[in-house]
Design a protein around this motif. Structure first.
Motif, PDB file in Angstrom:
ATOM      1  N   UNK A 202       9.222  11.427  -0.403  1.00  0.00           N
ATOM      2  CA  UNK A 202       9.615  11.722  -1.675  1.00  0.00           C
ATOM      3  C   UNK A 202      10.007  10.726  -2.721  1.00  0.00           C
ATOM      4  N   UNK A 203       9.956   9.476  -2.030  1.00  0.00           N
ATOM      5  CA  UNK A 203      10.393   8.115  -2.818  1.00  0.00           C
ATOM      6  C   UNK A 203       9.121   7.811  -3.411  1.00  0.00           C
ATOM      7  N   UNK A 204       9.310   6.951  -4.219  1.00  0.00           N
ATOM      8  CA  UNK A 204       8.269   6.376  -5.419  1.00  0.00           C
ATOM      9  C   UNK A 204       7.213   5.496  -4.542  1.00  0.00           C
ATOM     10  N   UNK A 205       6.048   5.303  -5.364  1.00  0.00           N
ATOM     11  CA  UNK A 205       5.025   4.425  -4.879  1.00  0.00           C
ATOM     12  C   UNK A 205       5.083   3.090  -5.316  1.00  0.00           C
ATOM     13  N   UNK A 206       6.329   2.322  -4.913  1.00  0.00           N
ATOM     14  CA  UNK A 206       6.270   1.116  -5.573  1.00  0.00           C
ATOM     15  C   UNK A 206       5.329   0.261  -4.984  1.00  0.00           C
ATOM     16  N   UNK A 207       4.718  -0.858  -5.526  1.00  0.00           N
ATOM     17  CA  UNK A 207       3.757  -1.691  -5.026  1.00  0.00           C
ATOM     18  C   UNK A 207       4.399  -2.936  -4.282  1.00  0.00           C
ATOM     19  N   UNK A 208       5.678  -3.153  -4.277  1.00  0.00           N
ATOM     20  CA  UNK A 208       6.438  -3.872  -3.724  1.00  0.00           C
ATOM     21  C   UNK A 208       7.470  -3.587  -2.773  1.00  0.00           C
ATOM     22  N   UNK A 209       7.939  -4.500  -1.710  1.00  0.00           N
ATOM     23  CA  UNK A 209       9.345  -3.874  -1.046  1.00  0.00           C
ATOM     24  C   UNK A 209       8.809  -3.582   0.050  1.00  0.00           C
ATOM     25  N   UNK A 210       9.959  -3.098   1.138  1.00  0.00           N
ATOM     26  CA  UNK A 210       9.900  -2.667   2.519  1.00  0.00           C
ATOM     27  C   UNK A 210       8.926  -1.374   2.423  1.00  0.00           C
ATOM     28  N   UNK A 211       9.009  -0.448   1.797  1.00  0.00           N
ATOM     29  CA  UNK A 211       8.407   0.753   1.853  1.00  0.00           C
ATOM     30  C   UNK A 211       6.975   0.641   1.717  1.00  0.00           C
ATOM     31  N   UNK A 212       6.757  -0.267   0.563  1.00  0.00           N
ATOM     32  CA  UNK A 212       5.429  -0.658  -0.016  1.00  0.00           C
ATOM     33  C   UNK A 212       4.487  -1.512   1.321  1.00  0.00           C
ATOM     34  N   UNK A 213       5.275  -2.229   1.841  1.00  0.00           N
ATOM     35  CA  UNK A 213       4.616  -2.975   2.949  1.00  0.00           C
ATOM     36  C   UNK A 213       4.358  -2.042   4.176  1.00  0.00           C
ATOM     37  N   UNK A 214       5.241  -1.086   4.680  1.00  0.00           N
ATOM     38  CA  UNK A 214       4.939  -0.476   5.742  1.00  0.00           C
ATOM     39  C   UNK A 214       3.819   0.417   5.595  1.00  0.00           C
ATOM     40  N   UNK A 215       3.736   1.136   4.280  1.00  0.00           N
ATOM     41  CA  UNK A 215       2.549   1.839   3.965  1.00  0.00           C
ATOM     42  C   UNK A 215       1.257   1.122   3.663  1.00  0.00           C
ATOM     43  N   UNK A 216       1.200  -0.006   3.660  1.00  0.00           N
ATOM     44  CA  UNK A 216       0.094  -0.893   3.694  1.00  0.00           C
ATOM     45  C   UNK A 216      -0.678  -0.876   4.801  1.00  0.00           C
ATOM     46  N   UNK A 217      -1.891  -0.490   4.895  1.00  0.00           N
ATOM     47  CA  UNK A 217      -2.673  -0.424   6.178  1.00  0.00           C
ATOM     48  C   UNK A 217      -2.756  -1.702   6.913  1.00  0.00           C
ATOM     49  N   UNK A 218      -2.598  -3.058   6.485  1.00  0.00           N
ATOM     50  CA  UNK A 218      -2.668  -4.158   7.283  1.00  0.00           C
ATOM     51  C   UNK A 218      -1.367  -4.660   7.307  1.00  0.00           C
ATOM     52  N   UNK A 219      -0.421  -4.969   6.416  1.00  0.00           N
ATOM     53  CA  UNK A 219       1.056  -5.450   6.617  1.00  0.00           C
ATOM     54  C   UNK A 219       1.724  -4.405   7.288  1.00  0.00           C
ATOM     55  N   UNK A 220       1.515  -2.944   7.035  1.00  0.00           N
ATOM     56  CA  UNK A 220       2.345  -2.001   7.911  1.00  0.00           C
ATOM     57  C   UNK A 220       2.258  -2.066   9.385  1.00  0.00           C
ATOM     58  N   UNK A 221       0.792  -2.526  10.034  1.00  0.00           N
ATOM     59  CA  UNK A 221       0.879  -2.752  11.225  1.00  0.00           C
ATOM     60  C   UNK A 221       1.641  -4.018  11.932  1.00  0.00           C
ATOM     61  N   UNK A 222       1.549  -5.072  11.007  1.00  0.00           N
ATOM     62  CA  UNK A 222       2.387  -6.497  11.428  1.00  0.00           C
ATOM     63  C   UNK A 222       3.830  -6.067  11.617  1.00  0.00           C
ATOM     64  N   UNK A 223       4.473  -5.076  10.512  1.00  0.00           N
ATOM     65  CA  UNK A 223       5.790  -4.849  10.351  1.00  0.00           C
ATOM     66  C   UNK A 223       6.334  -4.137  11.999  1.00  0.00           C
ATOM     67  N   UNK A 224       5.406  -3.229  12.158  1.00  0.00           N
ATOM     68  CA  UNK A 224       5.760  -2.492  13.450  1.00  0.00           C
ATOM     69  C   UNK A 224       5.776  -3.484  14.622  1.00  0.00           C
ATOM     70  N   UNK A 225       4.717  -4.266  14.681  1.00  0.00           N
ATOM     71  CA  UNK A 225       4.563  -5.258  15.859  1.00  0.00           C
ATOM     72  C   UNK A 225       5.577  -6.113  15.911  1.00  0.00           C
ATOM     73  N   UNK A 226       5.900  -6.655  14.852  1.00  0.00           N
ATOM     74  CA  UNK A 226       7.340  -7.754  14.807  1.00  0.00           C
ATOM     75  C   UNK A 226       8.521  -6.821  15.124  1.00  0.00           C
ATOM     76  N   UNK A 227       8.922  -5.757  14.626  1.00  0.00           N
ATOM     77  CA  UNK A 227      10.085  -4.992  15.158  1.00  0.00           C
ATOM     78  C   UNK A 227      10.282  -4.462  16.310  1.00  0.00           C
TER      79      UNK A 227
END
Length: 329
Positions: A202-227
């Protein structure tokens, strides 16, 4: 990326939908809770803590107060989730003050379960209150973005499972049987995951920030891997490989979405985890350094002080390591 030991193991495979992967990893650990039967008038204050808190109202009346949102009424069959464990108060009515715990009978039912009873002649409130730690560090940035309190009734319309889950918890709490504590804990685990997912959807679709990053098909995979493995010998090149991008495109995209470079983000993640390990697990500085992939305690200490402006030894000595969870709360 900095001076830590090499890890020969390859990074885990990360699916395309990183946000679903993060939520799939959602687990509650260290759950401590109490079943409360309180007669009006009553009021209980809950201090700030680093763990999530939840309060399930099997039978009312019950009100909850937070500094950010004031008094809100909780109805029978409702659940309030406080993702960051902010300070708050529960009461049978907004005008009730004081600390009613002093007049309660508290019975330990196990190492992490208790029963809290307040006798009287007023209306009875039956509550199921708990504290819980997250079993997945990947969720920490998401939790930090969430509001101080989320009520189950507010999101039930967005998830057809929430309503029946709340009803099932009501039935289980109303007539405790053998194994009820375990059943309620499992339900709270699932319900909390669904509430978090509802909030994300239900959160907005911002183009920057952590939610936007985890939704990004490329950056999101990197965040999961690092965490998932912050102590891995990550380099910008290896992270770009996880993202499936060239080094330059990955570095530029990561900085544009998150506002900092991948190396800086990873360093902050490691130090956040280090603070938790030093303060809650009782690990020595050397053990934490090794777990996070540093070649020596000295190299870890330098990095820790550079990012947090305090030495790891001081953090370990000044944090007691035990979160206050009196009465199972």
């Amino acid at each position: 990326m900095h001076d830590h030991s090499s890890r020969p193991s390859s990074p885990p495979h990360i699916p395309m939908d990183a946000l679903s992967e993060v939520l799939q990893d959602f687990r509650l650990s260290g759950v401590s809770y109490g079943r409360c039967e309180l007669r009006h008038p009553w009021s209980i204050a809950f201090p700030q803590q680093q763990l999530l808190r939840f309060h399930f109202v099997s039978q009312g009346p019950c009100w909850i107060h937070t500094e950010a949102q004031g008094w809100q009424e909780l109805h029978e069959g409702d659940l309030a989730l406080l993702p960051q464990g902010v300070a708050h108060r529960l009461a049978s009515a907004p005008n009730v003050e004081g600390d009613s715990l002093k007049g309660c009978q508290v019975t330990k039912l196990g190492s992490n379960v208790c029963e809290v009873v307040r006798e009287g002649t007023g209306a009875t409130s039956t509550l199921f209150c708990g504290s819980m730690a997250l079993g997945a560090y990947a969720l920490s940035p998401l939790i930090a973005l969430m509001p101080p309190i989320i009520k189950g009734c507010d999101v039930a319309g967005n998830d057809p499972i929430v309503g029946p889950l709340l009803a099932a918890m009501t039935a289980e709490a109303a007539q405790p049987q053998m194994g009820s504590a375990t059943v309620l804990t499992r339900m709270a685990d699932l319900l909390t995951a669904r509430l978090i997912r509802c909030w994300v959807n239900c959160s907005g679709t911002s183009t920057t920030g952590w939610l936007a990053a985890i939704r990004d098909p490329h950056i999101g995979r990197v965040l999961v891997a690092m965490h998932r493995d912050p102590g891995h010998n990550w380099t910008v090149e290896s992270l770009a490989g996880v993202a499936g991008q060239s080094r330059s495109i990955f570095a530029e995209r990561f900085s544009a979405v998150l506002g900092e470079g991948a190396a800086h983000y990873l360093a902050r993640l490691r130090m956040q985890l280090a603070r938790e390990l030093l303060g809650q697990s009782g690990m020595s500085v050397a053990e934490v350094a090794s777990r996070l992939g540093y070649e020596s305690e000295a190299s870890f200490a330098r990095a820790f002080k550079r990012i947090t402006n305090i030495s790891p030894g001081i953090v370990r000595r000044t944090i007691s390591g035990r979160t206050d969870m009196d009465f199972g709360f």
